[in-house]
Design an enzyme around this catalytic site. Structure first.
Site, mmCIF file in Angstrom:
data_model
loop_
_atom_site.group_PDB
_atom_site.id
_atom_site.type_symbol
_atom_site.label_atom_id
_atom_site.label_comp_id
_atom_site.label_asym_id
_atom_site.label_seq_id
_atom_site.Cartn_x
_atom_site.Cartn_y
_atom_site.Cartn_z
ATOM 1 C CE LYS A 114 -2.634 2.324 4.838
ATOM 2 N NZ LYS A 114 -2.436 1.521 3.686
ATOM 3 C CB SER A 124 -0.961 0.023 1.188
ATOM 4 O OG SER A 124 -0.270 0.229 2.393
#
Length: 183
Positions: free
Chosen positions: A92, A49
């Protein structure tokens, strides 16, 4: 050569050595817990991701003291936890801080109405997200590989509360050939 036989250790000497060993182990454990809880710890990336900024199996150093003394900033790469996902860590990028407006149009990120040039994005997800305002005490996070990231743009995750941001990714240390700082 003369060999002198060793005197067998008494129970008192053995008990003293055991206490000494135990004391050293407790001190070492205390120092390790202090460092990993308040200063820094290694964390391994699992998944894609954050490609190309971070790759699957990269070993990162995450610092925690940054956020003990200050607040997360826009574009920090962080370790965080999601609501309802227990103790699982996610990595993230913070794209929205409290009070910011965040939107996505044709895969392009807009913060406070301004297009953000994201040189770290290789694969741009072609989706739209209406403008939202980041709530006080919350953060909006996205993965750099927007095509393959569960992050704040999904209603099941949404904005993260401040206490869900655990630390800042500072560097990749393994594999050695890929060692670098993360900004």
């Amino acid at each position: 050569m003369i060999v002198t036989p060793k005197k067998p250790k008494s129970k008192r000497d053995i008990a003293h050595e055991a206490r000494s060993f135990l004391r050293g182990a407790i001190i070492a454990l205390g120092i390790a817990l202090f460092v990993t809880t308040l200063i820094a710890q290694p964390v391994r990336v699992e998944g894609s991701s954050m490609m190309n900024s971070l790759k699957d199996k990269d070993l990162m150093i995450v610092t925690k003291f940054d956020y003990l003394l200050g607040e997360p900033e826009r574009f920090d790469v962080v370790i965080c936890r999601y609501p309802g996902r227990g103790a699982t860590n996610f990595v993230k990028r913070i794209v929205g801080v409290p009070g910011d407006t965040v939107a996505m149009y044709s895969g392009m990120l807009f913060v406070n109405g301004e297009l953000v040039e994201e040189e770290y994005i290789e694969y741009r997800a072609d989706y739209f997200m209406e403008e939202i305002t980041v709530e006080e005490g919350h953060y909006f996070v996205l993965g750099d590989n927007r095509c393959n990231s569960s992050d704040s743009h999904l209603s099941s995750i949404g904005q993260l509360a401040r206490d869900q941001i655990l630390g800042r990714v500072r560097m990749v240390v393994w594999p050695l050939s890929e060692a670098r700082s993360i900004r």
